[in-house]
Design an enzyme around this catalytic site. Structure first.
Site, PDB file in Angstrom:
ATOM      1  N   ASP A  44     -10.087   6.596  -6.475  1.00 37.25           N
ATOM      2  CA  ASP A  44      -9.733   5.394  -5.711  1.00 37.25           C
ATOM      3  C   ASP A  44      -8.460   5.600  -4.897  1.00 37.25           C
ATOM      4  OD1 ASP A  44      -9.838   2.794  -4.745  1.00 37.25           O
ATOM      5  OD2 ASP A  44      -8.808   1.943  -6.470  1.00 37.25           O
ATOM      6  N   TYR A  45      -8.273   6.804  -4.348  1.00 38.02           N
ATOM      7  CA  TYR A  45      -7.160   7.003  -3.414  1.00 38.02           C
ATOM      8  C   TYR A  45      -7.420   6.190  -2.151  1.00 38.02           C
ATOM      9  CZ  TYR A  45      -4.826  10.774  -5.962  1.00 38.02           C
ATOM     10  OH  TYR A  45      -4.137  11.501  -6.889  1.00 38.02           O
ATOM     11  N   GLU A  46      -6.357   5.531  -1.641  1.00 40.85           N
ATOM     12  CA  GLU A  46      -6.500   4.673  -0.475  1.00 40.85           C
ATOM     13  C   GLU A  46      -5.526   5.007   0.646  1.00 40.85           C
ATOM     14  OE1 GLU A  46      -6.546   0.578  -1.725  1.00 40.85           O
ATOM     15  OE2 GLU A  46      -8.009   0.955  -3.326  1.00 40.85           O
ATOM     16  N   HIS A  47      -4.565   5.898   0.355  1.00 36.71           N
ATOM     17  CA  HIS A  47      -3.557   6.296   1.352  1.00 36.71           C
ATOM     18  C   HIS A  47      -3.401   7.817   1.269  1.00 36.71           C
ATOM     19  CE1 HIS A  47      -2.668   2.022   1.590  1.00 36.71           C
ATOM     20  NE2 HIS A  47      -2.600   2.025   0.280  1.00 36.71           N
TER      21      HIS A  47
ATOM     22  N   GLN B  73     -16.089  -0.871  -2.101  1.00 37.23           N
ATOM     23  CA  GLN B  73     -15.291  -2.097  -2.192  1.00 37.23           C
ATOM     24  C   GLN B  73     -15.743  -3.117  -1.133  1.00 37.23           C
ATOM     25  OE1 GLN B  73     -10.987  -1.535  -2.745  1.00 37.23           O
ATOM     26  NE2 GLN B  73     -11.370   0.639  -3.155  1.00 37.23           N
TER      27      GLN B  73
END
Length: 306
Positions: A154-157, A216
């Site tokens: 769930d890396y988002e950056h 998501q």
């Protein structure tokens, strides 16, 4: 033409139409009874035992999060992961206890997340080889300590390009599976250009190692309608062709299609088309306040015979 024959023909046409949508979208065939819930990120003292578990579903708790920052959350560690979930209420002994009490429960750990120490949590490897080596070592230790079954990405950056992300995460998942440390892996992308660029690069090269796509859908607008939700689902099923794309909602209803506005109607429609691969929720910490009402409804829908 007699009405019964006409009705039969119409049903056949509808079935062919739905089948064509599935082929175009690359959707994995068939419904699933999989329910997944993120837990522990918001430190609201929620425990595994409080969450209702329907014995007729496959239930995954996802501990949130393990992050490759130092324990203060201020410095990157190049793949050396530390625990940032509520480990007091969600301890190794409590993982063992919930799994012993419910044979249908598995527990995973999610990596990355949105923030750490109130700042963005970045994926920022020094090199592929060193990051993978450190990640395999540190996560193997955590997974064995907590008796876990899988990982979620769930890396988002991001610092670094798509190829680096794909190779680091792909090699990590492959190595943990080859070493029999985990039995499943998932990814948690959302509809953002930088995010999709990286996760789709990972999917193209290592999609065969990824068991579930926790897309998501709650990152879409709060005013999302049922028909829009189905359209988004079709698009992401096409993007992650052949993958088990799960539907999702936010406990607090602040984004995407909420249970109050038609989420379960959309899920029923997908289920009727043999395309409901599971449901996941963000998150148990927030659902505790309303008695896990939507969790109960989600699991009842999944457990109901097709």
């Amino acid at each position: 033409m007699e009405m019964p024959k006409l009705f039969t023909i119409l049903l056949l046409i509808e079935a062919l139409f739905v089948s064509q949508i599935q082929v175009q979208a690359g959707a994995a065939p068939g419904n699933s009874d999989l329910f997944r819930e993120y837990i522990g990120a918001e430190f609201k003292n929620v425990t595994f035992a409080e969450v209702p578990i329907n014995r007729n579903v496959e239930f995954h708790f996802i501990l949130s999060f393990a992050i490759d920052y130092d324990t203060s959350g201020t410095s990157l560690t190049n793949g050396d992961f530390n625990i940032f979930w509520d480990s007091y209420n969600l301890s190794p002994s409590q993982v063992s206890s919930i799994k012993n009490a419910h044979s249908n429960v598995k527990v995973a750990v999610s990596l990355g997340g949105d923030t750490v120490a109130s700042k963005y949590a970045y994926f920022s490897p020094s090199s592929v080889d060193s990051w993978v080596s450190n990640a395999v070592s540190s996560l193997t230790r955590i997974i064995k300590q907590y008796h876990l079954d899988g990982i979620d990405i769930d890396y988002e950056h991001f610092h670094g390009d798509s190829d680096t992300f794909a190779e680091c995460i792909g090699r990590l998942i492959t190595t943990l599976k080859t070493n029999k440390v985990i039995s499943f892996a998932s990814i948690a992308p959302f509809d953002n250009d930088q995010v999709q660029e990286r996760y789709l690069a990972l999917w193209r090269k290592y999609g065969h190692q990824i068991d579930y796509v926790n897309f998501q859908f709650y990152a879409y607008d709060k005013e999302t309608t049922v028909s829009q939700f189905i359209s988004y689902f079709n698009t992401q099923s096409s993007n992650y062709k052949g993958g088990k794309v799960l539907t999702s909602f936010l406990s607090d209803g602040s984004g995407g299609l909420s249970p109050a506005n038609g989420f379960f109607t959309a899920c029923e429609r997908l289920k009727s088309q043999q395309r409901l691969h599971g449901i996941f929720v963000w998150c148990a910490d927030e659902s505790k306040a309303n008695g896990f009402r939507s969790e109960k409804q989600s699991q009842a829908l999944l457990a109901c015979p097709n």
